[in-house]
Motif scaffolding. Structure first.
Motif, PDB file in Angstrom:
ATOM      1  N   UNK A  63      -5.071   4.285   0.711  1.00 48.77           N
ATOM      2  CA  UNK A  63      -4.736   3.037   0.036  1.00 48.77           C
ATOM      3  C   UNK A  63      -3.314   2.639   0.437  1.00 48.77           C
ATOM      4  N   UNK A  64      -3.070   1.326   0.555  1.00 51.59           N
ATOM      5  CA  UNK A  64      -1.746   0.805   0.871  1.00 51.59           C
ATOM      6  C   UNK A  64      -1.249  -0.020  -0.313  1.00 51.59           C
ATOM      7  N   UNK A  65      -0.075   0.314  -0.807  1.00 49.58           N
ATOM      8  CA  UNK A  65       0.587  -0.475  -1.849  1.00 49.58           C
ATOM      9  C   UNK A  65       1.677  -1.299  -1.181  1.00 49.58           C
ATOM     10  N   UNK A  66       1.764  -2.578  -1.535  1.00 51.17           N
ATOM     11  CA  UNK A  66       2.819  -3.458  -1.037  1.00 51.17           C
ATOM     12  C   UNK A  66       3.674  -3.870  -2.220  1.00 51.17           C
TER      13      UNK A  66
ATOM     14  N   UNK B 240      -3.965   2.566  -7.381  1.00 53.01           N
ATOM     15  CA  UNK B 240      -3.985   3.049  -6.003  1.00 53.01           C
ATOM     16  C   UNK B 240      -4.501   4.483  -5.922  1.00 53.01           C
ATOM     17  N   UNK B 241      -4.135   5.304  -6.895  1.00 56.44           N
ATOM     18  CA  UNK B 241      -4.597   6.695  -6.911  1.00 56.44           C
ATOM     19  C   UNK B 241      -6.099   6.772  -7.141  1.00 56.44           C
ATOM     20  N   UNK B 242      -6.614   5.946  -8.063  1.00 59.71           N
ATOM     21  CA  UNK B 242      -8.064   5.928  -8.282  1.00 59.71           C
ATOM     22  C   UNK B 242      -8.792   5.507  -7.010  1.00 59.71           C
ATOM     23  N   UNK B 243      -8.247   4.529  -6.314  1.00 58.20           N
ATOM     24  CA  UNK B 243      -8.849   4.102  -5.043  1.00 58.20           C
ATOM     25  C   UNK B 243      -8.817   5.249  -4.045  1.00 58.20           C
ATOM     26  N   UNK B 244      -7.668   5.916  -3.946  1.00 58.38           N
ATOM     27  CA  UNK B 244      -7.491   6.995  -2.971  1.00 58.38           C
ATOM     28  C   UNK B 244      -8.403   8.179  -3.254  1.00 58.38           C
ATOM     29  N   UNK B 245      -8.808   8.351  -4.497  1.00 54.49           N
ATOM     30  CA  UNK B 245      -9.684   9.466  -4.858  1.00 54.49           C
ATOM     31  C   UNK B 245     -11.143   9.188  -4.520  1.00 54.49           C
ATOM     32  N   UNK B 246     -11.470   7.940  -4.215  1.00 58.48           N
ATOM     33  CA  UNK B 246     -12.833   7.598  -3.841  1.00 58.48           C
ATOM     34  C   UNK B 246     -13.112   7.938  -2.384  1.00 58.48           C
ATOM     35  N   UNK B 247     -14.370   7.823  -2.006  1.00 57.04           N
ATOM     36  CA  UNK B 247     -14.761   8.108  -0.618  1.00 57.04           C
ATOM     37  C   UNK B 247     -14.162   7.041   0.288  1.00 57.04           C
ATOM     38  N   UNK B 248     -13.275   7.417   1.220  1.00 56.21           N
ATOM     39  CA  UNK B 248     -12.568   6.410   2.018  1.00 56.21           C
ATOM     40  C   UNK B 248     -13.477   5.575   2.908  1.00 56.21           C
ATOM     41  N   UNK B 249     -14.511   6.187   3.465  1.00 54.45           N
ATOM     42  CA  UNK B 249     -15.423   5.423   4.311  1.00 54.45           C
ATOM     43  C   UNK B 249     -16.145   4.351   3.497  1.00 54.45           C
ATOM     44  N   UNK B 250     -16.539   4.714   2.291  1.00 58.40           N
ATOM     45  CA  UNK B 250     -17.229   3.754   1.426  1.00 58.40           C
ATOM     46  C   UNK B 250     -16.295   2.616   1.034  1.00 58.40           C
ATOM     47  N   UNK B 251     -15.044   2.943   0.693  1.00 53.24           N
ATOM     48  CA  UNK B 251     -14.081   1.894   0.361  1.00 53.24           C
ATOM     49  C   UNK B 251     -13.885   0.936   1.535  1.00 53.24           C
ATOM     50  N   UNK B 252     -13.804   1.479   2.733  1.00 50.93           N
ATOM     51  CA  UNK B 252     -13.623   0.615   3.911  1.00 50.93           C
ATOM     52  C   UNK B 252     -14.864  -0.220   4.174  1.00 50.93           C
TER      53      UNK B 252
END
Length: 256
Positions: free
Chosen positions: A48-51, A194-206
């Motif tokens: 995940x990227x935080x801006x 962002x942490x909740x996002x990062x804990x998910x499956x990265x391929x699925x998020x993408x």
């Protein structure tokens, strides 16, 4: 450099660091911003990227102090727009999920940067607007399309015609942001998301990010594109996730 990158546990942060100017962008900042996001986009370890901006401000847009030399005629303005859009489009087009953490002013080009993020979390005291008609500037068609894509034609035109600065409650109501947080909590809330996002499956998020962008185009899907939604079943992450669920454990995803 005025752009810094930090990271922890798969969450990478791109920090606009020019607080004396409320993080208003110079040409160098646009260049460094684009380069930083491009490097993150190529990194499979990014989840995940935080801006966010430094010093209690998100971004006050482009620094108008350089307009006399960089946008003094049509040709220069065209080149300026192409360059800055190439840089900010790296954020819009990155495959990784993105979160904007918005404090203080988020106006002009700063608001456009925020709108390129998937999730936008704002402090209750944050301020928003597109006051470019106050200095006689038009929004580029590509920037306008991005704005309309997020908030719709009516809200986009209202913001541009009024050129007013509005608060976080109005920004939430009209879709400029996705949620609000108390000022003292906005950083914590953004990183919790962002942490909740990062804990998910990265391929699925993408994949989900890719699919949403594709559906927004309005064009019919091909058979191959429809089938891509089932590619997750062939991943190690799917096997890890289903096994962890069956055993009532927290899944550990590998991104493959």
């Amino acid at each position: 450099m005025s752009i810094r990158v930090t990271h922890e546990n798969g969450v990478h942060t791109v920090i606009m660091d020019r607080p004396a100017k409320r993080n208003a962008f110079t040409m160098e900042m646009y260049r460094n911003f684009g380069a930083a996001v491009a490097l993150l986009d190529a990194d499979d370890d990014v989840r995940c990227i935080v801006v966010r901006g430094e010093g209690g401000a998100f971004c006050a847009g482009s620094d108008i102090g350089g307009f006399d030399t960089s946008r003094s005629n049509i040709e220069q303005a065209r080149e300026y727009a192409r360059f800055t859009l190439d840089m900010t489009n790296t954020l819009k087009n990155t495959r990784h999920p993105t979160v904007a953490c918005i404090e203080g002013p988020c106006v002009g080009g700063g608001l456009e940067i925020a709108l390129n993020c998937d999730v936008r979390i704002a402090a209750r005291s944050a301020r928003f607007g597109l006051p470019i008609n106050r200095i006689g500037l038009c929004v580029d068609h590509e920037e306008l399309a991005d704005l309309i894509g997020v908030v719709g034609h009516t809200v986009a035109l209202e913001a541009l015609l009024q050129g007013h600065i509005f608060g976080a409650d109005e920004a939430l109501q009209k879709g400029f942001v996705t949620r609000l947080a108390d000022d003292a909590r906005v950083l914590d809330d953004a990183y919790e998301v962002a942490t909740r996002i990062a804990e998910g499956a990265p391929l699925v998020n993408r994949w989900h990010k890719k699919f949403v962008r594709r559906l927004r185009s309005g064009l019919p899907l091909t058979s191959a594109e429809r089938d891509e939604a089932y590619a997750c079943f062939d991943t190690q992450d799917y096997r890890n996730g289903t096994l962890a669920f069956a055993n009532k454990q927290r899944p550990v995803f590998e991104g493959r």
